[in-house]
Design a protein around this motif. Structure first.
Motif, PDB file in Angstrom:
ATOM      1  N   GLN A   1      53.289  38.107  42.110  1.00  0.00           N
ATOM      2  CA  GLN A   1      51.926  38.194  41.606  1.00  0.00           C
ATOM      3  C   GLN A   1      51.914  38.190  40.075  1.00  0.00           C
ATOM      4  OE1 GLN A   1      50.412  41.799  43.465  1.00  0.00           O
ATOM      5  NE2 GLN A   1      49.447  40.594  45.116  1.00  0.00           N
ATOM      6  N   ALA A   2      50.749  37.839  39.522  1.00  0.00           N
ATOM      7  CA  ALA A   2      50.555  37.851  38.070  1.00  0.00           C
ATOM      8  C   ALA A   2      49.174  38.416  37.765  1.00  0.00           C
ATOM      9  CB  ALA A   2      50.686  36.456  37.486  1.00  0.00           C
ATOM     10  N   LEU A   3      49.032  38.911  36.517  1.00  0.00           N
ATOM     11  CA  LEU A   3      47.751  39.471  36.080  1.00  0.00           C
ATOM     12  C   LEU A   3      47.444  38.906  34.694  1.00  0.00           C
ATOM     13  CD1 LEU A   3      45.607  41.747  36.885  1.00  0.00           C
ATOM     14  CD2 LEU A   3      46.833  43.173  35.221  1.00  0.00           C
ATOM     15  N   ARG A   4      46.254  38.315  34.550  1.00  0.00           N
ATOM     16  CA  ARG A   4      45.837  37.865  33.219  1.00  0.00           C
ATOM     17  C   ARG A   4      45.695  39.102  32.345  1.00  0.00           C
ATOM     18  NH1 ARG A   4      45.741  35.248  28.883  1.00  0.00           N
ATOM     19  NH2 ARG A   4      43.914  34.011  28.249  1.00  0.00           N
ATOM     20  N   ILE A   5      46.365  39.110  31.157  1.00  0.00           N
ATOM     21  CA  ILE A   5      46.406  40.327  30.345  1.00  0.00           C
ATOM     22  C   ILE A   5      46.211  39.976  28.875  1.00  0.00           C
ATOM     23  CG2 ILE A   5      48.924  40.312  29.976  1.00  0.00           C
ATOM     24  CD1 ILE A   5      48.845  43.393  30.465  1.00  0.00           C
ATOM     25  N   MET A   6      45.518  40.860  28.157  1.00  0.00           N
ATOM     26  CA  MET A   6      45.253  40.666  26.737  1.00  0.00           C
ATOM     27  C   MET A   6      46.153  41.601  25.909  1.00  0.00           C
ATOM     28  SD  MET A   6      42.952  38.325  26.767  1.00  0.00           S
ATOM     29  CE  MET A   6      43.262  37.639  28.397  1.00  0.00           C
ATOM     30  N   THR A   7      46.342  41.238  24.648  1.00  0.00           N
ATOM     31  CA  THR A   7      47.163  42.040  23.741  1.00  0.00           C
ATOM     32  C   THR A   7      46.660  43.478  23.696  1.00  0.00           C
ATOM     33  OG1 THR A   7      47.606  40.107  22.363  1.00  0.00           O
ATOM     34  CG2 THR A   7      48.004  42.264  21.374  1.00  0.00           C
ATOM     35  N   GLY A   8      47.572  44.413  23.867  1.00  0.00           N
ATOM     36  CA  GLY A   8      47.227  45.829  23.808  1.00  0.00           C
ATOM     37  C   GLY A   8      46.829  46.438  25.124  1.00  0.00           C
ATOM     38  N   ALA A   9      46.620  45.615  26.139  1.00  0.00           N
ATOM     39  CA  ALA A   9      46.230  46.149  27.443  1.00  0.00           C
ATOM     40  C   ALA A   9      47.428  46.810  28.119  1.00  0.00           C
ATOM     41  CB  ALA A   9      45.686  45.030  28.327  1.00  0.00           C
ATOM     42  N   PRO A  10      47.224  47.942  28.819  1.00  0.00           N
ATOM     43  CA  PRO A  10      48.339  48.582  29.525  1.00  0.00           C
ATOM     44  C   PRO A  10      48.857  47.674  30.637  1.00  0.00           C
ATOM     45  CG  PRO A  10      46.249  49.613  30.124  1.00  0.00           C
ATOM     46  CD  PRO A  10      45.952  48.678  29.002  1.00  0.00           C
ATOM     47  N   VAL A  11      50.178  47.563  30.718  1.00  0.00           N
ATOM     48  CA  VAL A  11      50.744  46.723  31.785  1.00  0.00           C
ATOM     49  C   VAL A  11      50.732  47.499  33.088  1.00  0.00           C
ATOM     50  CG1 VAL A  11      52.172  45.405  30.192  1.00  0.00           C
ATOM     51  CG2 VAL A  11      53.121  47.447  31.270  1.00  0.00           C
ATOM     52  N   PRO A  12      50.416  46.845  34.202  1.00  0.00           N
ATOM     53  CA  PRO A  12      50.352  47.546  35.489  1.00  0.00           C
ATOM     54  C   PRO A  12      51.751  47.864  36.004  1.00  0.00           C
ATOM     55  CG  PRO A  12      49.952  45.221  35.804  1.00  0.00           C
ATOM     56  CD  PRO A  12      50.023  45.433  34.325  1.00  0.00           C
ATOM     57  N   PRO A  13      51.873  48.876  36.855  1.00  0.00           N
ATOM     58  CA  PRO A  13      53.159  49.149  37.493  1.00  0.00           C
ATOM     59  C   PRO A  13      53.667  47.900  38.211  1.00  0.00           C
ATOM     60  CG  PRO A  13      51.578  50.894  37.979  1.00  0.00           C
ATOM     61  CD  PRO A  13      50.816  49.796  37.321  1.00  0.00           C
TER      62      PRO A  13
END
Length: 421
Positions: A104-116
């Motif tokens: 799986q992948a998650l669209r993420i922005m700079t500074g956002a907490p990374v998911p477990p």
């Protein structure tokens, strides 16, 4: 400390018996007169620039506070190229998303907490998107583009050491660690005095033989820092009792008293006997430099005394070389010596060896090895001020040097680092 009524290392008799001191020896002597000032105050972190930290400042947080993304891209539940199925989106300030499963992948922005479950974050420029699938353009290594909790600062790390001069770097890390205020040493109390029947302040009527006071305004400008409260004692006439009373009063309320001129052995040089009359201790100290050979150090009550030469260039040089380290010592700061660069001469000069000599200099080029090439401005030992205005810094030659030719090695003290212009 010797009584100057009996011993004066700058007198003609003593000068032939006592070797001239190096700059380092003079600084050591000056620092030896100092004790660290007492008293602190709390100021807002954003107003602490230039002040001195009173104590070590400890971090009670970890920085970063949590694992987060270093880039705009995709958090990956695995490594390699994928493809990975995009299951959501998160931005800075949001709570960490649900755990990512393998593939799986998650669209993420700079500074956002990374998911477990995140193995790496890949930059958006390095993926191909097709529907809800992303494929990396290379095998993304584990941990890539993840800023881990505590990788910058661990809990109980020292953020700022006692005695540090606060600058914007300290403000940044203190703010990031949640500090609103900072305990700093109280401001140094420095008194400035000029003596001389001939001296006048600007705007005051001039008589025959009168001149405008140069050194006191110059020293006020050199001392114009957040860490210093300056008291201007003005100009006092060449009267021993008047000078003594002024110094005795100033010593009760200041950490440092600075004068310029009047420290030689002439009939109208009253500074030394005036300090002795006030109950102080004093000694003359002659440095093996030019200009700036005579300098006077001492104590009066709780105050340290620094007597600088009357020649404006000599006063300027001695303050930078000795005055600044003395101020640092009073505040409990590590001694900061003037910044110096190696340089090459762009001129010829024949001189008498024996003393390290400083002169106004301007940068006229760069040598093949990348060193500044400097040109000497003005006459040696001159009291003229215009060369200082035209200069980029002070050049210096060693005491053993008798001849300077184009390409000779010199030292260069840039004004921008000395005066923080």
């Amino acid at each position: 400390m010797p009584d100057t009524r009996h011993s004066d290392c700058c007198s003609a008799a003593a000068d032939t018996k006592k070797p001239l001191a190096t700059i380092e020896q003079t600084i050591e002597r000056a620092i030896g007169l100092c004790g660290t000032i007492e008293g602190t105050e709390v100021v807002p972190v954003t107003q602490a620039i230039g002040r001195t930290a009173a104590f070590d400042v400890i971090s009670y947080l970890e920085l970063p506070l949590r694992d987060h993304s270093a880039v705009d891209g995709y958090a990956l539940g695995g490594t390699g190229t994928g493809p990975f199925r995009v299951v959501g989106r998160t931005t800075a300030g949001e709570t960490a998303a649900r755990r990512l499963s393998s593939g799986q992948a998650l669209r993420i922005m700079t500074g956002a907490p990374v998911p477990p479950g995140t193995e790496a974050v890949v930059m958006q420029e390095h993926v191909t998107v097709s529907g809800d699938q992303v494929t990396a353009g290379f095998a993304v290594p584990a941990g890539d583009n993840i800023r881990c909790r505590g990788e910058d600062v661990s809990s109980m790390d020292t953020l700022v050491k006692a005695g540090a001069r606060i600058d914007p770097r300290h403000v940044a890390i203190l703010a990031a660690s949640g500090y609103q205020g900072l305990e700093v040493r109280r401001k140094l109390r420095v008194a400035l005095l000029s003596t001389g029947n001939e001296l006048r302040d600007p705007g005051v009527g001039m008589g025959p033989g009168s001149i405008f006071d140069t050194n006191r305004p110059m020293l006020q400008a050199l001392l114009a820092e957040e860490r210093i409260d300056i008291t201007d004692l003005g100009i006092k006439p060449d009267k021993r009792d008047v000078i003594s009373a002024c110094l005795a009063e100033a010593a009760m309320h200041h950490d440092l008293i600075i004068t310029s001129g009047g420290v030689s052995v002439g009939e109208e040089d009253h500074i030394k006997p005036a300090i002795l009359d006030a109950g102080g201790q004093i000694e003359s100290w002659c440095m093996a430099i030019k200009p700036g050979k005579p300098i006077t150090l001492g104590r009066l009550d709780k105050a340290v005394f620094l007597g600088l030469p009357g020649n404006p260039l000599a006063c300027f040089v001695d303050f930078l070389l000795v005055g600044r380290p003395l101020l640092d010592s009073l505040e409990g700061r590590p001694t900061a010596f003037p910044s110096v660069r190696n340089a090459r001469a762009g001129f010829s000069w024949e001189r008498r060896p024996g003393r390290r000599e400083f002169f106004p200099a301007t940068v006229v080029g760069v040598s093949d090895e990348g060193l500044p090439v400097i040109e000497k401005i003005g006459r040696a030992g001159s009291a003229r001020l215009m060369p200082l205005i035209e200069a980029d810094g002070l050049g210096a030659v060693d005491s053993t040097c008798s001849s300077v030719e184009p390409g000779s090695g010199l030292q260069f003290f840039p004004f921008k680092s000395q005066m923080m212009l």
